[in-house]
Structure formats: C-alpha cells, structure tokens
Design an enzyme around this catalytic site. Structure first.
Site, short mmCIF file in Angstrom:
data_model
loop_
_atom_site.label_atom_id
_atom_site.label_comp_id
_atom_site.label_asym_id
_atom_site.label_seq_id
_atom_site.Cartn_x
_atom_site.Cartn_y
_atom_site.Cartn_z
N ASP A 11 -9.48 -4.32 -6.67
CA ASP A 11 -8.88 -4.10 -5.76
C ASP A 11 -8.84 -2.61 -5.82
OD1 ASP A 11 -6.98 -4.00 -3.43
OD2 ASP A 11 -5.56 -3.46 -4.83
N SER A 12 -8.34 -1.75 -4.69
CA SER A 12 -8.17 -0.35 -4.63
C SER A 12 -7.00 -0.02 -5.69
CB SER A 12 -7.66 0.07 -3.47
OG SER A 12 -6.50 -0.54 -3.12
N TYR A 43 -7.59 2.46 -0.40
CA TYR A 43 -8.85 2.26 0.21
C TYR A 43 -8.79 2.24 1.78
CZ TYR A 43 -11.65 0.63 -3.78
OH TYR A 43 -12.32 0.67 -4.90
N GLY A 44 -7.68 1.97 2.33
CA GLY A 44 -7.19 1.64 3.52
C GLY A 44 -7.65 2.71 4.77
N CYS A 74 -9.26 -7.46 -2.18
CA CYS A 74 -8.78 -6.49 -1.44
C CYS A 74 -9.38 -6.83 0.01
CB CYS A 74 -9.33 -5.08 -2.00
SG CYS A 74 -8.99 -3.71 -0.70
N THR A 76 -9.36 -4.71 2.51
CA THR A 76 -10.10 -3.44 2.98
C THR A 76 -11.69 -3.63 2.73
OG1 THR A 76 -8.16 -2.27 3.08
CG2 THR A 76 -10.06 -1.01 3.46
N GLU A 154 4.24 -0.71 -2.32
CA GLU A 154 4.15 -0.19 -3.59
C GLU A 154 5.17 0.84 -4.19
OE1 GLU A 154 0.05 1.93 -4.68
OE2 GLU A 154 -0.21 0.27 -4.01
N CYS A 186 -3.60 -7.98 3.97
CA CYS A 186 -3.82 -7.15 2.80
C CYS A 186 -3.26 -7.71 1.41
CB CYS A 186 -2.90 -5.84 3.52
SG CYS A 186 -2.69 -4.67 2.06
N THR A 187 -3.73 -7.35 0.50
CA THR A 187 -3.29 -8.12 -0.78
C THR A 187 -1.86 -7.62 -1.29
OG1 THR A 187 -4.82 -6.87 -2.06
CG2 THR A 187 -5.62 -8.97 -1.61
N HIS A 188 -1.43 -6.50 -0.48
CA HIS A 188 0.06 -6.36 -0.86
C HIS A 188 1.06 -6.94 -0.11
CE1 HIS A 188 -2.02 -2.31 -2.30
NE2 HIS A 188 -0.79 -1.91 -2.58
N1 DGL Z 1 -4.85 -3.91 -1.01
C1 DGL Z 1 -5.68 -3.31 0.02
C2 DGL Z 1 -6.05 -4.38 0.98
O1 DGL Z 1 -6.04 -5.65 0.76
C3 DGL Z 1 -4.80 -2.45 0.77
C4 DGL Z 1 -4.48 -1.05 -0.18
C5 DGL Z 1 -5.15 -0.16 0.12
O2 DGL Z 1 -5.34 0.47 1.19
O3 DGL Z 1 -5.96 0.47 -0.87
O4 DGL Z 1 -6.54 -4.15 1.95
#
Ligand code: DGL
Length: 269
Positions: A11-12, A43-44, A74, A76, A154, A186-188
């Site tokens: 992931d990012s 990464y977004g 992730c 993204t 986060e 989004c994995t967050h």
């Molecule tokens: N965890 C990332 C996703 O699933 C988002 C976080 C980021 O922007 O890096 O898209």
C-alpha cells in the site's frame, strides 16, 4: 509456486494493514510480507505513471522475498498499476487487486444502484464505474471522491464530532441519494465503516457498506484454495512489515490499522 511461500502485499503506507488484518484473520496459517511505501505517501493525488513506477519496484522486492501471491492492498494502486504488477508476476506469483473482488460481490448480490467513495486517484480513474458496467451494464454506479477521509483517519479522527461531520458532509450528497450499497473504495475506510453504518441508521436509510479489505481477503482465500496454494500449517517465521520511510508515529499508527502495534523495518528500494 508452493503453499508454503508467503503472501506479499503493499500500500502507499500503513492503510493497507486493514487488508493484512483481514488476510491474517481469513487465513491464519499464512505468512505475510507487507510493504508500506511511506516515502511516497499519499498515492491518492499522484500521477498514474509515478504510481506504476513505485508498484514495479515493490513487486520485484516482494518476488525477491519469494511471495506466491501479491495483493495490491490499495485501491489507488489497484486502479492504475494492476496490469504492471500482473505482468511482472507472470507465472511466478498470482497478482490480486482489491477492486475485482468487490465488483464480483456487487454483481453476485444483484445490487442495482451502488455508490463508490475513494481517493481522487481511484475515482478519477473511473475504474470502479468501468468494471461494474463491464460486469453488468444495467447497474447504476455513482462515484464520489472523498479526499479528506484518508488523512482524517490517519490523523486518528475516527470517533467524535469532526469525523462525523466530515463523513456526513460527503455522504449526504444528491449523487448518493438512491444507492443500495456503498463501496468503501480505499483501504483506510474500513476504520470508519461503523461510523458510516451509524450515519445511515440515523438517516433511516438501508445501505449496505462494502469494505474492500474483507471482500478482497475472502477472494484471495478462495483462489489460493482452488489452486492448492493455501498454507496448511502455520509458518514458523513471523510476518514482516517493511516501509520505505520510518517514523515512530507510523509505528504507533499501525495499531489503528492492524489492531496491534507491529514492528516496522525500513528498507530502501
Ligand atoms: N490506501 C489508499 C487507497 O486505498 C489511499 C491512501 C493514499 O492516498 O495513499 O486508495
């Protein structure tokens, strides 16, 4: 490839630990090798080319660590770099993204109107819309970029008024008015799944909340089982969690995403 090799995922940053957690729960025998690209987070809002370049290096790193499968934890990166990862894996490992399992679930559950929320990168790529339409053209898909959510989570704003307000501001939107299910793209976002469900309860709306981490973990389990690649004995080696940049606060935040604090090892790619 054999069943005793680890599963790699990346992931990012540490948001993808929600996927690691779901994988570890679904398949307790598996050893995980996690890579959080904290040096390049988020990464977004990065370009597709940049993310593809990062994904390429990380995939080589995970293959060098003998992973039998690579899960892009992730949305993204799944949106823009799945083909790159798949090509590099070739016959040496199975590549998974977190989007296809969710699209399959939407089709299976026969939803007709679904909403998708995610980063600017994921929503801007139109990947969910395109894949849902390809799976079943009659499904109506409504996408909304929610760029404040990942940094909010986060920073630890999960419970309380601030997060409630931000979540409500995004989700009470005409675009998402008639949906039956919403994809947390989004994995967050699994961390605020409960808060989103509570919002829909308050609004007396029946909307299923689909978290990519659990759905993706079940999918990976199914495929590994089918291919006879699921570990049938618990590995004697521990999971490894690597990051491309290290701060103590990253390590503290791992508790939030993984459910327990994990030791991060810094590695330069
Ligand atoms: N965890 C990332 C996703 O699933 C988002 C976080 C980021 O922007 O890096 O898209």
């Amino acid at each position: 490839m054999n069943a005793n090799q680890p599963i790699g995922l990346f992931d990012s940053g540490i948001g993808g630990l929600t996927v690691a957690n779901a994988l570890a729960k679904a398949m307790p025998n598996e050893r995980l090798i996690y890579f959080g690209d904290t040096a390049h987070l988020p990464y977004g809002d990065k370009s597709a080319d940049l993310i593809k370049g990062y994904a390429e290096k990380i995939t080589h790193f995970l293959l060098d660590n003998h992973c039998k499968a690579i899960v892009i934890a992730c949305n993204t990166a799944s949106s823009v770099a799945y083909e790159v990862v798949k090509d590099i894996c070739a016959d040496n490992a199975i590549a998974f993204n977190v989007i296809d399992p969710v699209v399959a679930k939407i089709k299976e559950e026969n939803y007709q109107k679904v909403g998708i929320i995610g980063t600017l990168g994921t929503i801007g790529s139109n990947i969910y819309y395109d894949k849902i339409k390809a799976a079943k053209s009659s499904i109506r898909a409504y996408s909304l970029a929610t760029p404040l959510l990942a940094p909010m989570i986060e920073s630890g704003f999960i419970h309380g008024q601030i997060s409630e307000l931000v979540i409500e501001n995004y989700l009470v939107n005409d675009i998402l008015e008639e949906i039956e299910a919403i994809v947390l793209g989004c994995t967050h976002y699994p961390l605020i799944k409960k808060q989103i469900e509570q919002l829909y309860d308050r609004l007396h709306k029946s909307v299923d909340v689909l978290a990519t981490n659990e759905i993706a973990a079940e999918f990976v389990k199914k495929v590994l089982l089918e291919k006879g690649l699921m570990a049938n004995q618990k590995s004697t080696e521990p999971h490894h969690f690597y990051v491309s940049d290290y701060t103590a606060s990253f390590e503290q935040t791992t508790r939030l995403f993984y459910g327990a604090e994990v030791k991060l090892e810094r590695v330069n790619l």
